[in-house]
Design a protein around this motif. Structure first.
Motif, PDB file in Angstrom:
ATOM      1  N   THR A  52       6.612  -0.062   8.088  1.00 23.27           N
ATOM      2  CA  THR A  52       5.834  -1.027   7.301  1.00 23.27           C
ATOM      3  C   THR A  52       6.361  -2.447   7.457  1.00 23.27           C
ATOM      4  O   THR A  52       5.651  -3.415   7.148  1.00 23.27           O
ATOM      5  CB  THR A  52       5.827  -0.652   5.801  1.00 23.27           C
TER       6      THR A  52
ATOM      7  N   TRP B 119      -1.194   2.299   3.958  1.00 21.66           N
ATOM      8  CA  TRP B 119      -1.527   3.414   3.058  1.00 21.66           C
ATOM      9  C   TRP B 119      -1.512   4.739   3.826  1.00 21.66           C
ATOM     10  O   TRP B 119      -0.963   5.734   3.355  1.00 21.66           O
ATOM     11  CB  TRP B 119      -2.891   3.167   2.427  1.00 21.66           C
TER      12      TRP B 119
ATOM     13  N   ALA C 252       0.831  -1.209   0.000  1.00 28.85           N
ATOM     14  CA  ALA C 252       0.000   0.000   0.000  1.00 28.85           C
ATOM     15  C   ALA C 252       0.863   1.256   0.000  1.00 28.85           C
ATOM     16  O   ALA C 252       0.599   2.210  -0.748  1.00 28.85           O
ATOM     17  CB  ALA C 252      -0.926  -0.008   1.215  1.00 28.85           C
ATOM     18  N   ALA C 253       1.903   1.255   0.831  1.00 32.18           N
ATOM     19  CA  ALA C 253       2.752   2.441   0.938  1.00 32.18           C
ATOM     20  C   ALA C 253       3.549   2.678  -0.341  1.00 32.18           C
ATOM     21  O   ALA C 253       3.632   3.796  -0.850  1.00 32.18           O
ATOM     22  CB  ALA C 253       3.700   2.286   2.126  1.00 32.18           C
TER      23      ALA C 253
ATOM     24  N   LEU D 217      -4.573  -1.072   5.211  1.00 25.99           N
ATOM     25  CA  LEU D 217      -5.069   0.304   5.331  1.00 25.99           C
ATOM     26  C   LEU D 217      -4.088   1.169   6.121  1.00 25.99           C
ATOM     27  O   LEU D 217      -3.820   2.320   5.748  1.00 25.99           O
ATOM     28  CB  LEU D 217      -6.434   0.299   6.013  1.00 25.99           C
TER      29      LEU D 217
ATOM     30  N   GLU E 250       0.926   8.112   3.196  1.00 28.36           N
ATOM     31  CA  GLU E 250       0.338   9.431   2.956  1.00 28.36           C
ATOM     32  C   GLU E 250       0.876  10.453   3.950  1.00 28.36           C
ATOM     33  O   GLU E 250       1.166  11.597   3.591  1.00 28.36           O
ATOM     34  CB  GLU E 250      -1.188   9.339   3.054  1.00 28.36           C
TER      35      GLU E 250
ATOM     36  N   SER F 244       1.294   3.709  -3.320  1.00 28.95           N
ATOM     37  CA  SER F 244       0.825   5.079  -3.129  1.00 28.95           C
ATOM     38  C   SER F 244       1.887   6.082  -3.558  1.00 28.95           C
ATOM     39  O   SER F 244       1.599   7.063  -4.250  1.00 28.95           O
ATOM     40  CB  SER F 244       0.457   5.298  -1.656  1.00 28.95           C
TER      41      SER F 244
END
Length: 344
Positions: A233, A204, A59-60, A201, A208, A63
């Protein structure tokens, strides 16, 4: 997403705590499912737990790639792989009965380590190759995916029909299914899926907030990604590995680390596919190669340790654990120095 630096730092810390908390529960559920499904610790760690603990990285990294931040994306995923390998050294320190690589001897883990070295070499070849891309994707990217899938087939065949087995000693801890399990299989799967969704989630949100921290503080994306987000992470791997060791699931602990790093190569491929500026390999800073090279070096050291199977070493840990901790400390020094030089 976050309007200020203070809020971003708070969100970063909260996401990291959530990832650590959820990860501590994953080992328990994964060990139970490994026994209930009959896959065993090694295969469950490779095929399922590794994918789940990689969700924050996925996710990271994606993104950052979609936001056209190649250094932040690649330093996160490559730095995470180096951190994961360090976690094996930390796990070896925690497990005091013997060298962890001795006690968790497995032909499956040897194959995983060899596969990881092959996969890590591919993006480095892409960086060294001419800046070409097809539909915005470097030709090496589909090769990474194909090599990963073929490698998993080799790992599975090695686990099912090993052509050699390690010599058993009184310190070897084999994978023995627990026959006194409570609760239903459906409940275990629901818990596993819920924990996976939460960690993804949180990953992410973590990235951000990291973008704002990088922009507001002026710290280089290489430093933010390779140190702060990479460690955050990667925290599920650390907590699941330690929790697995405390449960006596040593094979699960080791296979989760190697399996996660192999899965993270799919994260690298997704970053190249999602990057809007063509091939991501040629837009990132050369310092990103450091994490890939360091990960290859650390994996090779661990592979030698698993073959040698030293019972005790310096401080009652294996020589390989002491070496990878020193290598990682050196790599951190290089990246931090490069980050400060980039700011200057």
């Amino acid at each position: 997403m976050f309007p200020s630096l203070i809020i971003s730092i708070g969100a970063f810390i909260a996401a990291a705590v959530i990832i650590i908390t959820a990860g501590s529960q994953l080992a328990r559920v994964a060990d139970e499912l490994a026994d209930r499904t009959g896959l065993g610790e090694a295969l469950f760690g490779i095929f399922l737990l590794a994918g789940v603990t990689s969700l924050p990285d996925f996710a990271a990294t994606l993104s950052a790639a979609l936001d056209a931040r190649p250094d932040l994306a690649m330093s996160n995923v490559m730095g995470s792989m180096a951190a994961n390998l360090v976690f094996l050294g930390i796990a070896d320190i925690i497990y005091r009965k013997a060298n962890l690589e001795h006690a968790a001897a497995s032909s499956t883990n040897l194959m995983l380590a060899a596969l990881l070295i092959v996969l890590l070499a591919l993006p480095l070849l892409a960086i060294a190759s001419p800046p070409v891309s097809l539909w915005g994707v470097h030709p090496i990217t589909p090769v990474i995916v194909a090599a990963y899938l073929f490698g998993l087939q080799l790992v599975r065949s090695t686990d099912n029909k090993p052509m050699w087995i390690p010599r058993l000693t009184r310190h070897t801890v084999p994978d023995k299914p627990d026959t006194n399990l409570q609760g239903s299989l459906a409940r275990a799967w629901l818990s596993f899926i819920a924990l996976a969704a939460v960690t993804g989630l949180a990953g992410w949100v973590l990235m951000e907030s990291a973008k704002v921290i990088s922009d507001e503080t002026g710290l280089s994306e290489t430093l933010i990604g390779g140190l702060f987000t990479a460690l955050a992470t990667s925290s599920p791997e650390l907590v699941t590995t330690i929790a697995a060791i405390r449960r006596g699931a040593l094979t699960l602990a080791v296979s989760n680390i190697f399996g996660t790093n192999c899965f993270n190569m799919l994260v690298v491929a997704s970053a190249d596919a999602g990057y809007p500026g063509g091939s991501i390999y040629h837009d990132m800073a050369p310092i990103q190669m450091t994490w890939g090279l360091i990960s290859i070096l650390m994996t090779a050291i661990l592979l030698m340790g698993m073959v040698r199977r030293q019972l005790y070493g310096i401080g009652r840990i294996g020589f390989e654990s002491a070496l990878i901790l020193m290598v990682y400390a050196l790599a951190l020094g290089i990246v931090v120095a490069s980050g400060y030089l980039a700011e200057a």
